[in-house]
Design an enzyme around this catalytic site. Structure first.
Site, PDB file in Angstrom:
ATOM      1  N   ILE A 135      35.183  95.466  38.446  1.00  0.00           N
ATOM      2  CA  ILE A 135      35.151  96.933  38.383  1.00  0.00           C
ATOM      3  C   ILE A 135      35.752  97.490  37.101  1.00  0.00           C
ATOM      4  O   ILE A 135      35.347  98.541  36.635  1.00  0.00           O
ATOM      5  CB  ILE A 135      35.889  97.560  39.592  1.00  0.00           C
ATOM      6  CG1 ILE A 135      37.374  97.186  39.607  1.00  0.00           C
ATOM      7  CG2 ILE A 135      35.241  97.160  40.906  1.00  0.00           C
ATOM      8  CD1 ILE A 135      38.202  98.070  40.540  1.00  0.00           C
ATOM      9  N   CYS A 158      31.918  88.912  47.169  1.00  0.00           N
ATOM     10  CA  CYS A 158      32.593  88.907  45.871  1.00  0.00           C
ATOM     11  C   CYS A 158      34.047  88.598  46.185  1.00  0.00           C
ATOM     12  O   CYS A 158      34.309  87.579  46.833  1.00  0.00           O
ATOM     13  CB  CYS A 158      32.397  90.235  45.154  1.00  0.00           C
ATOM     14  SG  CYS A 158      32.677  91.699  46.148  1.00  0.00           S
TER      15      CYS A 158
END
Lengths: 665, 747
Positions: A377, A438
């Site tokens: 991110i 993930c």
């Protein structure tokens, strides 16, 4: 197409003629007539400015995408009467005042503020701050210049020094999450200006100031209730669940098993409760593998979860291994299971050293592990920041391509699409079930599963279906919207913020570009969703998990974005839509086919005009067709009442009503 | 060599050099057999050599799979005829009648590579020895790439076909060897002489008069060059200002004459001019130029601005260089290469500079439009004012690009198909663009500068078309097909350097042979290449036709007035008699005037105002059309460049789906209308539903439609051969944990 032109009769296609017919040509996409009544603010503008000019058109598209368009029948009437009174008074300051939503209240007004527009130069007017938006209007220009920024979109506020604008020596820069930084200049001495800044700080970041988010104050009523769009049981039933292998379990009904998962989960029927507890303990944040989607024919499934807590000592969990084996066995077509780890292999290895990790192929027999090599991110946040740098306020034409390249934004879009294509292909061609995770299974996992589902299942390409997809894969499965977006939070440097959902919508847009006829919704639909991701007008994207939402009584205290959208679906419908039914869409994940989404990222630049008028043309054709269809039907009815018609007549008509073409008029 | 300034020393070899050797004649005997195998042999087409058992690799993967067949070389093309002819019978929906899928016209060959012992080597004509490579890679000018293996062919045949192909496609030849000559000698005249009646060819005085009348131009048609007495580069008829006399034209053999292109409704007009061969200091040429410019201002009653293209646009050599780099991005040998190059896509694209050149041309065109539209100033385009950019400069390269673009932006007539074709006839064919030299059809090295000038023009038009689709009557497919037709050596349109060149070439070879001159087909005779169904794809279904009300309404004085108000500078316009120059190049000022007369806005500023006033008005597809030039707006012409790349195909997608949707809708409307008519007439006969052509079902189609190869494409997603990433630059962030703080969120 002379025939085509003839078909239009005298109607013609000229813009001038078309705009005479309301809602047919070159009208801004905003609620018109039909049940809702016209919205108040833009309609006032429409009176004042020549509709049809394409600057205006562009501006209104932007206006339409911002929440300002939303208005119910009751309120719009009331407000527009108010506004009429103001107009009759004809006083400049009043004319420059802001229209409001039901529940919205004005907090501060400042006159003679200068907006420093990076495209058209400085302009003076009145700045209004409400608890929902910042509204600047200037009557200096014709048509009046309006800037409408909802407070939710504000990332940070900064005072800046401005020397070059005469008396107005104080300045304010509003850094927005949606790729713009409006700047204002005002005189230092006046007290009211100070008020503006204070009020802005207070209401732009309500959470940090112990104030409610505006969604809880918003009092609009819509004919459709968007909270009813997603019913997990109905959605699973649509997929053919439960079946002999899969069950809809209430094991998490109190969010005790996993506090970031929804109450209803689809898990293998055969799993025993105590085994499940062990699996729960073995998965990060207790996010166990659960079913997202099942292939109607092969029974191959997409399951999602978080990383296993393998750790440096290669910890094993027999129950977890068995659990994945059960998932594989539920699909009779394949003797393999593919695990897609969205992360970069190297990062997964690092995680393994810190109690995280990934499934070892030697412990999980019959499973193959693939890393999709998607960065995290923080990389994505940085990439979007760079993108803003190169697109706002000016574009360097000569270096455009290398600048786009340097942001890596499209490269990451490509990675995501490619990963989703691989998942979809595994299911469709390989008939193999997949497990996607993930680290925590709420960011990249949501991106990948929802994209793969969009490719595999044409239902998700309808307006309703796409809403369900977002509600399911993103909202109910705990994508941490509040944290990733930072709703109402002043802490703009929070490293938890990241445009993961924007990235997902961008991927959808890229797919739409490659398959312009495969989606029922249009670009405006996607832009509207993204605008309200930030706006805090609707409850849809607030909070991090279903549990938090239930606790906040979101469904009773706020309005759903889908209420607004589904009350006027025609605005968001793609006229080119053809149902591809069971056709799997494989977008080409090549940079040659990816393009920067100019209509979203660069939309504040007036030189970037959206290319919507073509759709308007088509809409006109659809009107003509439906009129003709009506005529034919009428004639047909006449003929059949006369009961003289032969059966051959009857035969030809149904063939038309059966055309598999979606029409919205 | 074919230029004219040299005083008529035409050097084209008059004799027809036959490349048909006695051995070839033997093959000719076998031709009958081949003809049955290859039904597409055209009239006048002769097979030079052929080889059996040639393997054509299917492009889909790097594996060695392929199709066996016969490789032929004729005087027209290189052709591959598959042994598995049965499957070929599923006729492609969009077939060129002259060429089938595996045909390469000799003039379409761009590069040939030979592969022997895993080494890829560029084959250069004239250097071929008796050795032949085991594999041939043929890259075509229309961006197809063919891979042939000669390994399984008989050695003799393989050698012959290799040498034949290289000889006929890579070595210099004379004009008379171009296939059009043997085709037209054989083809029945009826087949070749059909003409599109709507397209003005600008070969007669009448056509020019019609055009002058249509635009209300205030000029005269000159016949000074009838029978090419003055210049062989100029057409027989052209339009000049009234004040230009025949003597003026004769003086510098047509150089320095302002040729009229188009007139704006305000009275100002667009001209182009070839520069004088040399500028003498004696003042003769100076006075002469003065007079010419006076002539322009006199008739049009408005000032004139000279646009020197050499100062702002790239030279032809740079154009060629840039295009070569750009083209390379699409000539892809294998899947691996595709994905490797994909990572460098944006930087390679920028490095090629091709999009930048397109942008520059469009930008320049906008500037010229600005002068005509807002300042009501006539514009005179010159390729270069003083130093000729190319040895024999004739205002027939970039001048053509710019003058045509300006006219397309200003005049909706040129956005119709017949209008567009007329424009190309006017500016390019009659305008004397050296198609033959620029396309290098004869492979004459070092004689002339080859450059994709016409292609550049089509690229610019495509940009306008993709930005303003409803404004054009023709489709993207039409432009792509037109760009392909340049490389088919059959059309008079693209085979010559000037009209005179064409007229002399088409004269019968021997005066004693009592034959009428040859009549080469024009490219506008589309039925020669495509049947009606295929031609329907040339029409843009989204075209917004001209509204019924007349143009006169739009041209009211009211609107003009408004325009002037929005542009205050036009009010202080210098009187037309005095000032004819605005913002001249420095040299020009020195030589002709010595001082500056009036300062004009700098170009970007003025264009900005034009854009703003244009954007303020509702977009009228029948009015002024301006391109968007900001970075993201200039795109790659995907249909032309990616159509043969299998990895780039979107199965069931692409812009074709929207076009198809509109066609579908149009046909439905048509059906319904018929139905209404039928029912209201109470006719009970079962009328057949007429269908607008729409090809295979939407979902079963590739994005490159209609340019799809016939053989079945595997319906597989394109997954890169390797997904290793080169994302080193962000490593510090990439190593970070997704969630730094384990806090339970903000709310």
């Amino acid at each position: 197409m002379e025939k085509l032109t003839a078909g239009a009769g005298g109607g013609g296609y000229s813009a001038e003629q078309g705009s005479a017919v309301p809602g047919v040509v070159r009208k801004p996409p905003r609620p018109l007539g039909a049940g809702l009544g016209s919205s108040r603010q833009p309609s006032v503008e429409a009176l004042e400015s020549p509709s049809g000019s394409h600057v205006e058109w562009c501006r209104q598209l932007i206006a339409a995408t911002i929440s300002s368009q939303i208005a119910g029948p009751v309120s719009s009437e009331a407000i527009s009467r108010d506004y009429k009174a103001l107009r009759d008074g004809n006083r400049l300051a009043q004319m420059e005042e802001a229209p409001r939503f039901p529940g919205e209240s004005i907090k501060a007004i400042a006159k003679d503020v200068m907006y420093i527009c990076p495209f058209t130069g400085a302009v003076s007017g009145t700045l209004t701050v409400t608890d929902y938006k910042l509204y600047f209007k200037s009557l200096e220009r014709e048509p009046p210049f309006i800037l409408d920024v909802n407070l939710g979109v504000i990332s940070r506020l900064e005072t800046i020094g401005v020397q070059s604008h005469g008396e107005n020596s104080c300045g304010m820069e509003i850094v927005c999450k949606d790729m713009r930084n409006p700047r204002f200049a005002y005189k230092q001495e006046e007290q009211s200006k100070l008020e503006i800044f204070e009020n802005l700080t207070k209401h732009a970041f309500p959470v940090s100031n112990d104030l409610p988010l505006f969604a809880f104050l918003y009092k609009e009523k819509f004919p459709v209730d968007g909270w009813k769009v997603y019913d997990p049981v109905a959605e699973y039933k649509r997929q053919g669940l439960p079946n002999e292998s899969w069950t809809i379990s209430k094991v998490n009904s109190n969010y005790e098993l996993c506090d970031t998962y929804p109450a209803l989960l689809v898990i293998p029927t055969s799993i025993k409760d105590e085994d499940l507890r062990r699996v729960v303990a073995f998965r990060a944040k207790h996010r166990i593998p659960v079913l997202s989607w099942i292939h109607p024919e092969s029974q191959a499934t997409i399951t999602r979860c978080s990383q296993p807590l393998v750790g440096p000592s290669d910890k094993r969990c027999k129950e977890d291994e068995k659990y994945l084996q059960t998932i594989m066995d539920a699909n009779a077509q394949s003797h393999k299971l593919t695990i897609f780890d969205a992360r970069q292999n190297s990062v997964a290895d690092t995680n393994k050293a810190k109690e995280g990790g990934y499934e070892s192929e030697s412990f999980y027999t019959n499973a193959e592990l693939t890393f999709l090599e998607i960065p995290n991110i923080h990389v994505m946040r940085e990439s979007l920041r760079k993108l803003k740098e190169i697109t706002y306020p000016v574009i360097d034409e000569a270096k455009w391509l290398s600048n786009v390249d340097s942001t890596h934004w499209l490269e990451y879009i490509r990675l995501l699409l490619m990963g989703a294509v691989r998942i979809a292909d595994k299911l469709e061609s390989g008939k193999t079930s997949v497990v996607v995770h993930c680290s925590d299974g709420w960011d990249r996992t949501a991106q990948l599963t929802s994209l793969a589902m969009l490719m595999l299942d044409s239902y998700y390409r309808t307006i309703k279906g796409f809403e369900v997809l977002i509600e399911k894969e993103w909202i109910s499965f705990g994508h941490r919207f509040a944290v990733r977006v930072g709703h109402g939070d002043v802490n703009h440097t929070n490293s938890e913020r990241s445009p993961l959902f924007v990235q997902f919508i961008d991927c959808v847009w890229q797919m739409m570009r490659q398959f312009p006829a495969a989606f029922e919704f249009n670009e405006l639909f996607l832009i509207t969703i993204l605008d309200h991701l930030y706006s805090c007008l609707f409850g849809t994207f607030l909070y991090n998990s279903e549990q938090e939402r239930v606790k906040a009584e979101l469904h009773t205290k706020t309005v759903s974005l889908w209420s607004y959208i589904n009350s006027q679906p025609e605005e968001f419908t793609n006229p080119f839509y053809v149902n591809y039914e069971n056709h799997v869409l494989y977008p080409v994940a090549s940079l040659r086919h990816l393009e920067l989404w100019v209509d979203y990222y660069v939309r504040w630049n007036p030189r970037m005009r959206p290319q919507m008028p073509v759709h308007q043309n088509l809409k006109e054709l659809l009107v003509i067709r439906s009129e003709l269809q009506k005529k034919v039907d009428e004639l047909h009815r006449e003929a059949s009442t006369r009961s003289l018609s032969s059966s051959s007549d009857r035969g030809s008509s149904p063939s038309h009503s059966a055309t598999p073409v979606h029409t919205t008029v | 060599m074919l230029s004219l300034g040299s005083g008529g020393g035409k050097s084209t070899k008059p004799s027809f050099v036959s490349y048909v050797t006695p051995e070839d004649m033997k093959i000719k005997e076998k031709e009958e057999g081949l003809r049955s195998k290859h039904p597409y042999l055209l009239p006048g087409e002769v097979v030079f050599c052929s080889a059996n058992h040639v393997l054509k690799y299917t492009q889909e993967d790097a594996s060695q799979r392929g199709v066996y067949g016969t490789l032929l070389c004729t005087n027209f093309k290189i052709a591959f005829i598959s042994d598995e002819s049965a499957s070929q019978e599923t006729a492609p929906p969009f077939r060129n009648k002259l060429l089938s899928e595996n045909d390469i016209p000799l003039t379409c060959v761009d590069h040939i590579y030979g592969v022997s012992d895993e080494k890829k080597k560029l084959i250069i004509g004239g250097q071929v020895k008796s050795k032949y490579p085991s594999k041939l890679i043929i890259q075509c000018k229309d961006l197809r790439v063919f891979h042939f293996s000669l390994t399984y062919a008989k050695e003799e045949e393989a050698k012959k076909i290799f040498q034949g192909i290289v000889h006929h496609s890579l070595e210099p030849k004379s004009l008379k060897c171009v296939f059009a000559f043997s085709y037209c000698e054989t083809a029945s005249p009826s087949q070749a002489s059909r003409k599109s009646s709507l397209t003005l060819m600008f070969e007669t005085k009448e056509d020019w008069s019609v055009e002058l009348g249509r635009t209300k131009g205030n000029c005269k048609v000159s016949s000074a060059n009838a029978d090419y007495v003055i210049s062989e580069k100029l057409p027989q008829f052209f339009v000049v200002p009234f004040a230009v006399s025949d003597d003026d034209i004769l003086r510098f053999l047509g150089k320095g004459i302002p040729f009229w292109c188009w007139s704006h409704h305000s009275g100002c007009a667009l001209f182009k001019m070839a520069c004088l061969p040399t500028i003498q200091e004696d003042g003769i040429s100076q006075k002469y130029m003065h007079r010419m410019l006076d002539a322009v201002t006199q008739d049009q009653l408005c000032p004139v601005k000279i646009e020197d293209l050499s100062s702002c646009l790239p030279a032809l050599q740079d154009l060629q260089l840039s295009y070569n780099k750009f083209k390379q991005l699409f000539l892809i040998d294998s899947t691996t290469e595709f994905w490797v190059s994909d990572m460098k896509w944006f930087s390679s694209l920028e490095n090629s500079g091709w999009l930048e050149i397109i942008r520059q041309c469009l930008m320049k065109a906008v500037e010229i439009v600005d002068y005509l539209e807002s300042a009501h100033t006539s514009v005179l385009i010159v390729e270069s004012f003083f130093v000729p950019a190319v040895p024999e400069e004739h205002c027939s390269d970039l001048c053509c690009v710019l003058s045509s673009l300006v006219q397309i932006m200003l005049d909706p007539y040129y956005r119709t198909r017949s209008g567009f074709q007329s424009l190309i006839q006017k500016e390019w064919v009659a305008g004397g663009h050296s198609f033959l030299d620029r396309c290098n059809h004869l492979y004459q090295k070092e004689k002339e500068v080859p450059a994709p000038v016409f292609l550049l023009f089509l690229e610019c038009v495509w940009q306008l078309l993709q930005q303003h689709a409803p404004a054009f009557q023709f489709s993207e497919t039409y432009l792509t097909v037109l760009s392909d037709s340049i490389n088919i050596p059959l059309f008079s349109t693209f085979l010559f350097n000037s009209q005179h060149h064409r007229d002399t070439a088409m004269k019968p070879g021997h005066p004693e042979a009592q034959r009428s001159p040859l009549n080469f087909p024009s490219v506008w005779d589309w039925s020669l290449q495509f049947d009606c169904k295929a031609q329907s794809l040339f029409t843009n279904p989204l075209y917004v036709a001209k509204p019924i009300q007349d143009k006169a309404l739009r041209k009211t004085s009211h609107q003009k007035h408004q325009r002037q108000l929005s542009l205050p500078n036009t009010l202080s316009k210098p009187s037309p008699r005095k000032g004819f120059f605005k913002e001249e190049t420095d040299n020009l000022k020195k030589i002709f005037l010595g001082k500056r007369i009036s300062k004009w806005l700098n170009p970007t500023e003025s264009s900005k105002e034009l854009y703003e006033s244009w954007q303020r008005k509702p977009l009228d597809y029948q009015g002024l059309l301006l391109p968007y030039l900001d970075g993201p707006s200039v795109r790659v012409w995907m249909q032309r460049y990616l159509r043969w790349v299998p990895e780039a195909q979107i199965f069931g997608g692409g812009s074709i789906t929207t076009v198809n949707r509109v066609l579908e809708l149009a046909s439905e409307i048509q059906d319904l209308q018929k139905e209404v008519e039928r029912r209201s007439c109470r006719m009970n006969s079962s009328t057949a539903w007429t269908q607008v052509y729409s090809g295979p079902p939407l979902s079963a189609r590739l994005s490159s439609f209609p340019f799809t190869a016939t053989h079945a494409w595997s319906f597989k997603p394109a997954i890169p051969s390797s997904i290793r990433q080169s994302l080193g630059s962000v490593s510090s962030l990439a190593d970070k944990e997704d969630d730094d703080c384990q806090g339970s969120g903000v709310l």
